[in-house]
Design a protein around this motif. Structure first.
Motif, PDB file in Angstrom:
ATOM      1  N   SER A 138       0.831  -1.212   0.000  1.00  0.00           N
ATOM      2  CA  SER A 138       0.000   0.000   0.000  1.00  0.00           C
ATOM      3  C   SER A 138       0.859   1.253   0.000  1.00  0.00           C
ATOM      4  O   SER A 138       0.481   2.269  -0.601  1.00  0.00           O
ATOM      5  CB  SER A 138      -0.945  -0.005   1.200  1.00  0.00           C
TER       6      SER A 138
ATOM      7  N   VAL B 244       0.522   4.205  -2.667  1.00  0.00           N
ATOM      8  CA  VAL B 244       0.386   5.593  -2.217  1.00  0.00           C
ATOM      9  C   VAL B 244       1.455   6.465  -2.862  1.00  0.00           C
ATOM     10  O   VAL B 244       1.170   7.581  -3.328  1.00  0.00           O
ATOM     11  CB  VAL B 244       0.487   5.673  -0.680  1.00  0.00           C
TER      12      VAL B 244
ATOM     13  N   VAL C 154      -8.595   9.088  -6.249  1.00  0.00           N
ATOM     14  CA  VAL C 154      -9.339   8.016  -5.572  1.00  0.00           C
ATOM     15  C   VAL C 154      -8.391   6.907  -5.131  1.00  0.00           C
ATOM     16  O   VAL C 154      -8.485   6.391  -4.006  1.00  0.00           O
ATOM     17  CB  VAL C 154     -10.432   7.457  -6.503  1.00  0.00           C
ATOM     18  N   VAL C 155      -7.454   6.545  -6.011  1.00  0.00           N
ATOM     19  CA  VAL C 155      -6.478   5.501  -5.663  1.00  0.00           C
ATOM     20  C   VAL C 155      -5.628   5.952  -4.476  1.00  0.00           C
ATOM     21  O   VAL C 155      -5.341   5.163  -3.563  1.00  0.00           O
ATOM     22  CB  VAL C 155      -5.577   5.178  -6.875  1.00  0.00           C
TER      23      VAL C 155
ATOM     24  N   LEU D 184      -6.472   8.048  -2.058  1.00  0.00           N
ATOM     25  CA  LEU D 184      -7.268   8.024  -0.832  1.00  0.00           C
ATOM     26  C   LEU D 184      -7.502   6.596  -0.338  1.00  0.00           C
ATOM     27  O   LEU D 184      -7.341   6.303   0.858  1.00  0.00           O
ATOM     28  CB  LEU D 184      -8.609   8.729  -1.068  1.00  0.00           C
ATOM     29  N   LEU D 185      -7.873   5.689  -1.255  1.00  0.00           N
ATOM     30  CA  LEU D 185      -8.158   4.314  -0.850  1.00  0.00           C
ATOM     31  C   LEU D 185      -6.904   3.598  -0.362  1.00  0.00           C
ATOM     32  O   LEU D 185      -6.926   2.907   0.665  1.00  0.00           O
ATOM     33  CB  LEU D 185      -8.789   3.549  -2.021  1.00  0.00           C
ATOM     34  N   SER D 186      -5.803   3.774  -1.088  1.00  0.00           N
ATOM     35  CA  SER D 186      -4.557   3.136  -0.662  1.00  0.00           C
ATOM     36  C   SER D 186      -4.040   3.743   0.629  1.00  0.00           C
ATOM     37  O   SER D 186      -3.427   3.057   1.457  1.00  0.00           O
ATOM     38  CB  SER D 186      -3.492   3.247  -1.762  1.00  0.00           C
TER      39      SER D 186
ATOM     40  N   LEU E 297      -5.990   4.873   3.080  1.00  0.00           N
ATOM     41  CA  LEU E 297      -6.791   4.256   4.142  1.00  0.00           C
ATOM     42  C   LEU E 297      -6.316   2.836   4.442  1.00  0.00           C
ATOM     43  O   LEU E 297      -6.223   2.428   5.613  1.00  0.00           O
ATOM     44  CB  LEU E 297      -8.269   4.241   3.746  1.00  0.00           C
ATOM     45  N   LEU E 298      -6.001   2.079   3.382  1.00  0.00           N
ATOM     46  CA  LEU E 298      -5.487   0.722   3.571  1.00  0.00           C
ATOM     47  C   LEU E 298      -4.154   0.752   4.305  1.00  0.00           C
ATOM     48  O   LEU E 298      -3.907  -0.068   5.209  1.00  0.00           O
ATOM     49  CB  LEU E 298      -5.333   0.033   2.216  1.00  0.00           C
TER      50      LEU E 298
END
Length: 275
Positions: free
Chosen positions: A20, A24, A103-104, A106-108, A110-111
Motif C-alpha cells: 500500500s 500511495v 481516488v487511488v 485516498l483508498l490506498s 486508508l489501507l
C-alpha cells in the motif's frame, strides 16, 4: 494467538503495509505531476484574461466586463478549494486520470493506515507474548497514533523502543536513538506541520476578510514539498516494518521466557523487627 501465528500475522500485515505504501507513493507522484500541469494551465488562463481585459471591445457593456473579472481570480486558495488543481481537460469526470489517481491515493492511504495500526499492535503484542517488558503496552502503542497531542511524541518513542527490543537490545538501551525511526518521524511531522499551516491559511482566506495573497506556484511548491515528505514517511515506515518483522522472526523464537523472569529485578521488601 501463539508466537508462530503472531509472527505470521506480522509478516502479512508488513507486506500489506509495504504494498500500500508503494501504491500511495505512485498515486501521490501522479497527483503532483497533474497538479503541476494544472498550475501551468492556470497561469495561461490568467494571461488570456489579462489580455482580453486590455482590449477595448466592450463599449460600456459592464456586465460582460464583470463576467471576465469574476474569472480573474489570483487567490491561490480558490485554485485549490475549487478543485482547479486538476488539469482542465480532466475536469471531474469519474474516468479522468486526475480523479482516478486521487481516488487511488485516498483508498490506498486508508489501507496503509489500517494495516500500519494493525502491524504496530501485532509487533508489540509479540514482544509481550515472549515476556519482553516494554514501557508502552500494545494497546497504548497503537492508540498513541490517534490521541491528540500524545500523537506528537508517543508514536516516535514507542517505535524506537519496538525497534530496539525487537533487535535484542536490553531494557537499558530500549530508547537508544535509531536513525531509521528518526528519519521516518521527522519526515511525517514536518510534512504534517506544513499541511496544517496551509489548511489554516485556506480557512482564513475563505472564512474571514483576511486574504493572504501568495502566488499559486509558491503555494503549490510548498504543498508539493509537504506531500513528498509524507510520501517519503510512508515509504520509510514500510521499510521499518520489514526490518522489525525480520528481526522478530529471528530473535523472538530464541528468547527464553524463564530466563527473562529470573533476570527481572526482585521487588524491594522491608522487614520490620519487633522489639
Amino acid at each position: 494467538m501463539n508466537l508462530e501465528n503472531g509472527l505470521r500475522a506480522l509478516r502479512t500485515s508488513s507486506l500489506v503495509v509495504r504494498i500500500s505504501a508503494i501504491v500511495v507513493l505512485l498515486a501521490g507522484i501522479a497527483q503532483l505531476v497533474l497538479g503541476g500541469i494544472a498550475v501551468k494551465q492556470e497561469y495561461e488562463r490568467i494571461a488570456e484574461i489579462e489580455e482580453l481585459s486590455r482590449q477595448n471591445t466592450y463599449y460600456g457593456y459592464q456586465l460582460q466586463q464583470r463576467a471576465i473579472d469574476q474569472q480573474y481570480n489570483r487567490s491561490s486558495s480558490a485554485f485549490f478549494i475549487q478543485g482547479r488543481f486538476m488539469p482542465s481537460e480532466d475536469s471531474m469526470k469519474p474516468d479522468a486520470p486526475g480523479v482516478i489517481s486521487l481516488v487511488v491515493l485516498l483508498l490506498s492511504g486508508l489501507l496503509f493506515v489500517g494495516a500500519a495500526l494493525f502491524w504496530v499492535f501485532r509487533a508489540n503484542s509479540n514482544l509481550a507474548q515472549v515476556g519482553i517488558k516494554s514501557k508502552y503496552s500494545p494497546a497504548l502503542a497503537t492508540a498513541a497514533y490517534l490521541i491528540p497531542v500524545a500523537n506528537l511524541f508517543l508514536p516516535f518513542e514507542s517505535m524506537r523502543e519496538l525497534h530496539n527490543r525487537s533487535h535484542g537490545e536490553e531494557e537499558d538501551f530500549a530508547h537508544s536513538p535509531v536513525e531509521d525511526v528518526t528519519a521516518w518521524w521527522t519526515a511525517m511531522m514536518v510534512g504534517m506541520l506544513i499541511f496544517s499551516a496551509m489548511i489554516v491559511k485556506f480557512a482564513l482566506d475563505v472564512g474571514t476578510n483576511l486574504v493572504i495573497m501568495t502566488p499559486i506556484w509558491m503555494e503549490f511548491t510548498i504543498i508539493a514539498f509537504a506531500m513528498i515528505l509524507l510520501l517519503g514517511s510512508a515509504w520509510l515506515f514500510g521499510r521499518l516494518t520489514r526490518s522489525i518483522t525480520t528481526a522478530q522472526a529471528e530473535y523472538l523464537p530464541q528468547v527464553d521466557t524463564s530466563a527473562l523472569a529470573d533476570a527481572a529485578p526482585a521487588r524491594p521488601t522491608v522487614t520490620i523487627i519487633g522489639t
